[in-house]
Design an enzyme around this catalytic site. Structure first.
Site, short mmCIF file in Angstrom:
data_model
loop_
_atom_site.label_atom_id
_atom_site.label_comp_id
_atom_site.label_asym_id
_atom_site.label_seq_id
_atom_site.Cartn_x
_atom_site.Cartn_y
_atom_site.Cartn_z
N HIS A 99 15.60 38.94 -22.19
CA HIS A 99 15.83 38.71 -23.62
C HIS A 99 14.56 38.25 -24.34
CE1 HIS A 99 20.08 39.28 -22.94
NE2 HIS A 99 20.18 38.23 -22.16
N ASP A 119 22.08 43.69 -15.29
CA ASP A 119 22.62 42.42 -15.77
C ASP A 119 23.81 42.68 -16.71
OD1 ASP A 119 21.51 39.35 -16.03
OD2 ASP A 119 22.59 39.97 -17.84
N HIS A 156 24.46 41.24 -19.43
CA HIS A 156 24.00 41.21 -20.82
C HIS A 156 22.97 42.32 -21.04
CE1 HIS A 156 25.19 37.04 -19.76
NE2 HIS A 156 25.70 37.03 -20.98
N ASP A 199 25.44 38.46 -12.85
CA ASP A 199 26.54 37.92 -13.66
C ASP A 199 27.62 38.96 -13.97
OD1 ASP A 199 24.69 39.25 -15.22
OD2 ASP A 199 24.41 37.64 -16.69
ZN LIG Z 1 23.01 38.12 -18.04
#
Ligand SMILES: [Zn+2]
Length: 354
Positions: free
Chosen positions: A127, A164, A166, A253
């Site tokens: 990110h 991931d 996200h 995750d």
């Molecule tokens: Zn993540």
């Protein structure tokens, strides 16, 4: 199969707050698990000491203005990049050691010192943008590592699979106009999870058009859904891209126990994901593969077990005995990934035979 496990206790130094999901126990519980299972004593596993990312490595990815902002915030001992992304006295050096750790992993695989490498670092990086960051990230470790690899070795094309939960908005942005890095992302869809990006229609721009592949998955997608995506999207595009090197942004995750996401992958599902990655690297890139830990917040459950699963797979060990940390209760319905796959195929068929 020899594996360089990049790890340093200094990865524990950066802290948000003691109860923040991204805390040092993520690595401590994993390293304890690897030790208990005997992996750290395996003759094929070497602990590799990471080097600190250099100014030259960082400036390939980040603006001077941002690097100075982060450095001075950390030097002052306190600050915030966003409401959940705190800066403390150790943040600058720990983040540089995480980014340098990915560069070190690239070195040990590119020089043939090890067959593959796993980077057990924090904080994460996907990110982080060129000039800002959020989502528990500071420096884009992956982009620093990949641009280092391309600058120092005879590597033209890198396949980056970010699995991931996200969407890696920072990584997508950094490589959006760059055809030398094919960014493929599987993630929980942006309508239901941070950071809200990762739409299937985002295909890259300029020279990079067609080199960004997003597969936004519905909540509860589990092993079977991922397997279908890998076979119908990931494998055909990877084959046509024909990379020189494979990089995995290993977000752990997606596990069904993860407290901040809503997917349904099991530890055995992670074995399967990594088997596909290893297979792609073997067939297309002379086996050259680096994976780096991204998310994963089931600190005592999902995270150590999924880390064990992917590392054992990289080593070619028997993974049948890897247990789940909790009983998996499938949802009352199986999320349908076929609509998403159709959408991705429609968009990507302008660029790939898919
Ligand atoms: Zn993540």
């Amino acid at each position: 199969m020899s594996l360089g496990l990049v790890y340093d206790e200094d990865y524990l130094l950066h802290e948000h707050t003691p109860t923040h999901p991204e805390r040092k126990e993520r690595l401590q519980y994993t390293m304890d698990q690897l030790e208990e299972e005997g992996l750290l004593a395996d003759p094929d596993v070497s602990i590799v000491e990471p080097s600190m990312a250099t100014d030259e490595q960082l400036s390939r990815v980040h603006t001077q203005e941002y690097l100075e902002r982060l450095r001075s915030m950390s030097a002052s001992g306190t600050g915030m990049l966003s409401v959940d992304t705190h800066v403390s006295a150790h943040t600058w050096n720990t983040a540089k050691l995480a980014a340098g750790g990915v560069a070190t992993a690239m070195d040990v695989v590119a020089t043939g010192t090890h067959d593959s490498s796993f980077v057990m670092a924090r904080p994460g990086g996907h990110h982080a943008f060129a000039n800002d960051a959020h989502g528990f990230c500071y420096l884009n470790n992956t982009a620093v590592g990949i641009t280092h690899l391309q600058a120092e070795y005879d590597v033209d094309r890198v396949l980056l699979w970010d699995w991931d939960a996200h969407h890696g908005d920072g990584t997508q942005s950094i490589f959006y106009d760059d055809p030398s890095v094919l960014v493929m992302s599987t993630h929980q869809d942006g309508m239901t999870l941070f950071p809200g990006t990762g739409d299937a229609r985002d295909v890259g721009e300029g020279d990079g058009e067609g080199y960004n592949v997003n597969v936004p998955l519905p909540p509860k997608t589990s092993d079977e859904g991922y397997r279908t995506v890998v076979e119908e999207v990931f494998e055909p595009i990877a084959e046509q891209y024909d990379p020189d090197f494979v990089f995995i942004e290993a977000g752990q995750d997606n596990h069904f126990t993860d407290p901040i996401t809503d997917l349904g992958v099991t530890a055995q599902g992670y074995v399967s994901l990594m088997e596909h990655a290893v297979d792609a690297a073997d067939r297309l890139a002379d086996g050259r593969l680096v994976a780096s830990l991204a998310g994963g917040y089931g600190i005592e459950g999902g995270l150590p077990y999924t880390n064990l699963a992917v590392i054992a797979t990289l080593l070619g060990l028997d993974t049948d005995a890897i247990r789940e940390p909790a009983v998996y209760e499938p949802p009352s319905y199986e999320p349908d990934v076929s609509d998403v796959i159709d959408r991705v195929k429609r968009v990507q068929s302008d660029y790939w035979s898919i």
